[in-house]
Design an enzyme around this catalytic site. Structure first.
Site, PDB file in Angstrom:
ATOM      1  N   VAL A 121      -7.639  10.603  19.092  1.00 17.14           N
ATOM      2  CA  VAL A 121      -8.379  11.454  18.157  1.00 17.14           C
ATOM      3  C   VAL A 121      -9.470  12.224  18.891  1.00 17.14           C
ATOM      4  CG1 VAL A 121     -10.002  11.397  16.210  1.00 17.14           C
ATOM      5  CG2 VAL A 121      -7.865  10.092  16.086  1.00 17.14           C
ATOM      6  N   GLU A 122     -10.127  11.572  19.836  1.00 18.26           N
ATOM      7  CA  GLU A 122     -11.256  12.212  20.508  1.00 18.26           C
ATOM      8  C   GLU A 122     -10.826  13.355  21.420  1.00 18.26           C
ATOM      9  OE1 GLU A 122     -14.421  11.841  20.069  1.00 18.26           O
ATOM     10  OE2 GLU A 122     -14.372  10.154  18.688  1.00 18.26           O
ATOM     11  N   THR A 123      -9.820  13.116  22.248  1.00 15.41           N
ATOM     12  CA  THR A 123      -9.512  14.132  23.282  1.00 15.41           C
ATOM     13  C   THR A 123      -8.021  14.329  23.555  1.00 15.41           C
ATOM     14  OG1 THR A 123      -9.572  12.517  25.102  1.00 15.41           O
ATOM     15  CG2 THR A 123     -11.651  13.610  24.531  1.00 15.41           C
ATOM     16  N   TYR A 308     -12.992  10.048   9.592  1.00 15.38           N
ATOM     17  CA  TYR A 308     -12.701   9.788  11.002  1.00 15.38           C
ATOM     18  C   TYR A 308     -12.180   8.362  11.165  1.00 15.38           C
ATOM     19  CZ  TYR A 308     -13.599   8.713  15.903  1.00 15.38           C
ATOM     20  OH  TYR A 308     -13.459   8.303  17.202  1.00 15.38           O
TER      21      TYR A 308
END
Ligand SMILES: [Ca+2]
Length: 325
Positions: A121-123, A308
């Site tokens: 999800v982050e990168t 999130y």
């Protein structure tokens, strides 16, 4: 060049140039005070001010802060992250780093699929680590974004401390518009507090070293109280009366047994004695209600949005299915 610029000004074409203002941040009283504090911690005051004189104010950073994706409803947020391609990318990252991921689960107690979901999800497994200079992003938000100035000025100070501690150059570090860096998008204070040297080479490198990044994501969750003995979220019925606001985690702090006795259905039997919260979401097929454990709360320590945390939760479940974990 001069002529072209003049024409461009006349035509209003200088947007890109105007949005990157040389801000003279080194002249600001807050920055001088920060340089004094950093000097007291062993940094060179003149070096700090010299780096700060290179910091740029980025309007794009302020604009990005003013439209976070988390304002969306779940039905619109979910498809951004729950895509088959992201699960496929998780598999590739797993195949490369299987040994490290399993070691992180064994040593730190955070499941492989949860670590994978966060980094995904982050990168997108390191593909989108951010292209803003962390220095510019944090200076802009710390000095020209009054709503969150105190927080981001603290992160700017941490960026310099991180530079000293890990022998990194603050002006060279890249990250998100909020100054989050590396595979797991750690802000500087989190980097200082929770990063681990997971390959034991003497450095904590979350930016170019996926092994350190994997260990650090797991360590972050472990330090915030991850408990491997129970799951994250379960769909429940008859819970609408407990939820005043959708897209928001409601802190009921009632045990599974108490929720069941109020008529909430579907609470897992082995959560009977756990304190739970309830989450209501506008899903694609109507309103959804979820009982969530402390692990869900732990994910929100990474990013406060319950959307999130639910995206990470559901992506982790899809990854676990894909990898037969
Ligand atoms: Ca290392």
């Amino acid at each position: 060049m001069r002529i072209i610029q003049t024409i461009a000004v006349a035509l209003g074409l200088l947007g890109a140039t105007v949005s990157t203002v040389q801000a003279n941040y080194a002249e600001r009283a807050e920055v001088k005070a920060m340089a004094d504090r950093l000097a007291a911690k062993g940094l060179d005051r003149d070096d700090v001010l010299s780096v700060m004189s290179q910091a740029k104010r980025l309007d794009s950073v302020i604009n990005a802060m003013n439209r976070p994706a988390e304002k969306k409803e779940w039905k619109d947020y979910r498809p951004i992250f729950l895509k088959p391609a992201r699960v496929t990318a998780a598999r590739r990252f797993y195949e490369t780093h299987q040994e490290t991921l399993i070691r992180a689960e064994q040593e730190l107690g955070v499941p492989v699929e949860v670590i994978l979901a966060i980094i995904g999800v982050e990168t997108y497994y390191g593909k989108n680590k951010g292209s803003f200079r962390a220095l510019d992003a944090l200076a802009t938000l710390g000095l020209d974004y009054p709503k969150r100035a105190k927080f981001f000025l603290g992160e700017l100070e941490s960026l310099f401390l991180l530079g000293k501690e890990e022998n990194l150059k603050p002006a060279e570090l890249k990250g998100s518009y909020a100054g989050a860096m590396g595979f797991g998008q750690f802000i500087p204070s989190s980097y200082l507090a929770y990063a681990v040297d997971f390959d034991h080479d003497g450095r904590r490198d979350l930016i170019d070293n996926p092994i350190d990044a994997i260990g650090s994501v797991a360590n972050y969750l472990a330090e915030h109280g991850w408990d491997k003995t129970y799951g994250i979220a379960a769909p429940v019925g008859n819970a609408a009366s407990l939820v005043e606001r959708m897209e928001s985690r409601i802190e009921v702090k009632e045990t599974g047994q108490e929720l069941s006795s109020k008529g909430v259905s579907g609470v897992p039997a082995d959560w009977a004695s756990l304190p739970l919260d309830v989450l209501g979401l506008h899903g694609a097929s109507g309103d959804e209600y979820w009982a969530v454990t402390k692990n869900f709360y732990v994910i929100t320590r990474y990013n406060r949005s319950p959307l999130y945390a639910m995206a990470v939760t559901q992506l982790s479940e899809e990854i676990a299915r894909e990898l037969s974990l």
